[in-house]
Write an enzyme that holds these catalytic residues in place. Structure first.
Site, PDB file in Angstrom:
ATOM      1  N   ASP A  21     -20.820  -2.811 -40.757  1.00 44.36           N
ATOM      2  CA  ASP A  21     -19.619  -2.525 -40.826  1.00 44.36           C
ATOM      3  C   ASP A  21     -18.424  -3.543 -41.005  1.00 44.36           C
ATOM      4  O   ASP A  21     -17.399  -3.818 -40.172  1.00 44.36           O
ATOM      5  CB  ASP A  21     -19.120  -1.793 -39.310  1.00 44.36           C
ATOM      6  CG  ASP A  21     -20.268  -0.875 -38.870  1.00 44.36           C
ATOM      7  OD1 ASP A  21     -20.841  -0.302 -39.659  1.00 44.36           O
ATOM      8  OD2 ASP A  21     -20.473  -1.109 -37.745  1.00 44.36           O
ATOM      9  N   HIS A  76     -22.462  -6.370 -27.368  1.00 42.62           N
ATOM     10  CA  HIS A  76     -23.059  -5.771 -28.584  1.00 42.62           C
ATOM     11  C   HIS A  76     -21.768  -4.647 -29.068  1.00 42.62           C
ATOM     12  O   HIS A  76     -21.698  -3.722 -28.620  1.00 42.62           O
ATOM     13  CB  HIS A  76     -24.366  -5.036 -29.004  1.00 42.62           C
ATOM     14  CG  HIS A  76     -24.681  -5.065 -30.543  1.00 42.62           C
ATOM     15  ND1 HIS A  76     -24.971  -6.030 -31.264  1.00 42.62           N
ATOM     16  CD2 HIS A  76     -24.535  -3.920 -31.170  1.00 42.62           C
ATOM     17  CE1 HIS A  76     -25.286  -5.499 -32.506  1.00 42.62           C
ATOM     18  NE2 HIS A  76     -24.873  -4.349 -32.488  1.00 42.62           N
ATOM     19  N   GLY A  99     -25.538   7.092 -29.811  1.00 43.83           N
ATOM     20  CA  GLY A  99     -25.770   8.678 -29.768  1.00 43.83           C
ATOM     21  C   GLY A  99     -25.168   9.460 -28.797  1.00 43.83           C
ATOM     22  O   GLY A  99     -25.108  10.728 -28.457  1.00 43.83           O
ATOM     23  N   LYS A 100     -23.886   8.869 -28.019  1.00 43.32           N
ATOM     24  CA  LYS A 100     -23.026   9.548 -27.101  1.00 43.32           C
ATOM     25  C   LYS A 100     -21.534   9.450 -27.522  1.00 43.32           C
ATOM     26  O   LYS A 100     -21.302   8.138 -27.961  1.00 43.32           O
ATOM     27  CB  LYS A 100     -23.467   9.199 -25.572  1.00 43.32           C
ATOM     28  CG  LYS A 100     -24.763   9.296 -25.274  1.00 43.32           C
ATOM     29  CD  LYS A 100     -25.183   8.749 -23.614  1.00 43.32           C
ATOM     30  CE  LYS A 100     -26.245   8.925 -23.232  1.00 43.32           C
ATOM     31  NZ  LYS A 100     -26.695   8.502 -21.879  1.00 43.32           N
ATOM     32  N   GLU A 205     -18.457   9.593 -40.373  1.00 44.25           N
ATOM     33  CA  GLU A 205     -17.781   8.618 -39.692  1.00 44.25           C
ATOM     34  C   GLU A 205     -17.103   7.342 -40.295  1.00 44.25           C
ATOM     35  O   GLU A 205     -17.187   7.387 -41.621  1.00 44.25           O
ATOM     36  CB  GLU A 205     -18.906   7.860 -38.516  1.00 44.25           C
ATOM     37  CG  GLU A 205     -20.149   7.202 -39.524  1.00 44.25           C
ATOM     38  CD  GLU A 205     -21.195   6.860 -38.629  1.00 44.25           C
ATOM     39  OE1 GLU A 205     -21.278   6.940 -37.420  1.00 44.25           O
ATOM     40  OE2 GLU A 205     -22.400   5.906 -39.254  1.00 44.25           O
ATOM     41  N   HIS A 275     -19.700   2.307 -44.561  1.00 45.47           N
ATOM     42  CA  HIS A 275     -18.817   2.011 -43.694  1.00 45.47           C
ATOM     43  C   HIS A 275     -18.128   0.964 -44.206  1.00 45.47           C
ATOM     44  O   HIS A 275     -17.991  -0.200 -44.129  1.00 45.47           O
ATOM     45  CB  HIS A 275     -19.487   1.381 -42.304  1.00 45.47           C
ATOM     46  CG  HIS A 275     -18.650   1.236 -41.350  1.00 45.47           C
ATOM     47  ND1 HIS A 275     -18.939   1.971 -40.158  1.00 45.47           N
ATOM     48  CD2 HIS A 275     -17.394   0.748 -41.104  1.00 45.47           C
ATOM     49  CE1 HIS A 275     -17.952   1.827 -39.109  1.00 45.47           C
ATOM     50  NE2 HIS A 275     -17.195   1.071 -39.907  1.00 45.47           N
TER      51      HIS A 275
END
Length: 318
Positions: A21, A76, A99-100, A205, A275
């Site tokens: 990223d 992180h 994942g949330k 994303e 990204h």
């Protein structure tokens, strides 16, 4: 008579540095790269090829982050975004549980990016946007700041769920402008077999806005990152005359209805690429992104490629 032969000397290959990223800024001839990592990883370079690792932005995790996101561990921090305005550098960053959509976007500021300067000091401004499972069908990660023609600041962000969002910020960038208005710029179809608490299979994303000519270009990443050789990441784009959209792909399909024109995808050398961010340096445009290196077990590496524009004004990589 002497005959002289000149033999070309092979230039050493510069190893690619690890990155996830990546975003760039240039100050006083030096490039600074910020990326996902403990405390936000930072590298510096004079030529965009040879890089030196610098100290991370945060030596310890911001106190508010560990309270707001219980699943946030090891300091992180994901997906930073760097910009400069009126003498200040603004660094947005992502705090999340994987994942949330228990996620937050924070902001830190600095007068300089040069760690040798006496003015160098990152000041955390705290939480700007937060997403809460069950309340929000969007995910507050992957921020990118863009100012419109009038200089008003807008934050685009998002991952999976309801797709890519846009909200106008206050002038100090520390919170959404009032009254809050949340727009959807891009999304992919969501399979109803996934409930609202799951990210589902609508993988989109990493938004990044770039102004070129009469258009705002919205870059996003589709499919899956972070899986080494199984990564399927790719970059797509759409454009709009207004920062709020609607964004259309080359065929005219709206991005908020699943549209997107391919910019770059994986191949035999790179399992996936994505990204991205985009910058203009010395009148040339560059696509900055990470790729999963097939020659190194799918490890993520920094890539910087020249970005050209075709006759119809669409971006392409040679």
């Amino acid at each position: 008579m002497l005959l002289c032969c000149l033999t070309a000397v092979a230039q050493p290959v510069v190893p690619l540095i690890p990155a996830h990223d990546p975003v760039l800024a240039r100050q006083d001839g030096a490039y600074y790269m910020f990326c996902t990592g403990p405390g936000i990883a930072v590298w510096s370079s004079r030529d965009r090829q040879h890089w030196t690792r610098e100290k991370p932005v945060f030596a310890t995790a911001p106190a508010w982050a560990t309270q707001a996101v219980p699943g946030f561990r090891d300091n992180h921090i994901w997906a930073p975004d760097i910009s400069y305005h009126n003498g200040t550098y603004y660094l947005f960053y992502s705090i999340s549980a994987f994942g949330k959509n228990t996620s937050c976007i924070g902001l830190a500021t600095n007068k300089t990016l040069n760690p040798a300067s006496p003015d160098f000091n990152w000041t955390d401004r705290g939480r700007v946007v937060q997403s809460v499972p069950g309340r929000d069908q969007w995910n507050a990660i992957d921020p990118n700041l863009m100012r419109d023609e009038a200089g008003q600041p807008w934050l685009t962000f998002g991952s999976f769920w309801g797709g890519i969002k846009l909200v106008q910020l206050r002038p100090d960038l520390t919170a959404p402008a009032q009254p809050e208005q949340w727009r959807t710029l891009a999304r992919r179809p969501h399979d109803p077999k996934y409930d609202d608490a799951q990210p589902g299979d609508d993988a989109i994303e990493a938004p990044f806005l770039f102004r070129k000519g009469d258009y705002y270009y919205l870059f996003t990443s589709w499919d899956y990152c972070c899986r080494g050789p199984q990564s399927t990441y790719k970059m797509v784009v759409g454009r709009a005359k207004s920062i709020t959209g609607p964004y259309l792909d080359r065929t005219g399909k709206p991005l908020d209805q699943g549209g997107g024109t391919l910019v770059l995808q994986g191949d035999k050398n790179w399992f996936g690429v994505g990204h991205n961010s985009v910058y203009t340096f010395d009148n040339a445009d560059y696509l900055v992104f990470h790729g999963y290196d097939a020659a190194d077990k799918g490890r993520s590496k920094l890539r910087i490629e020249p970005l050209r524009w075709d006759a119809e004004g669409w971006p392409a990589v040679n």
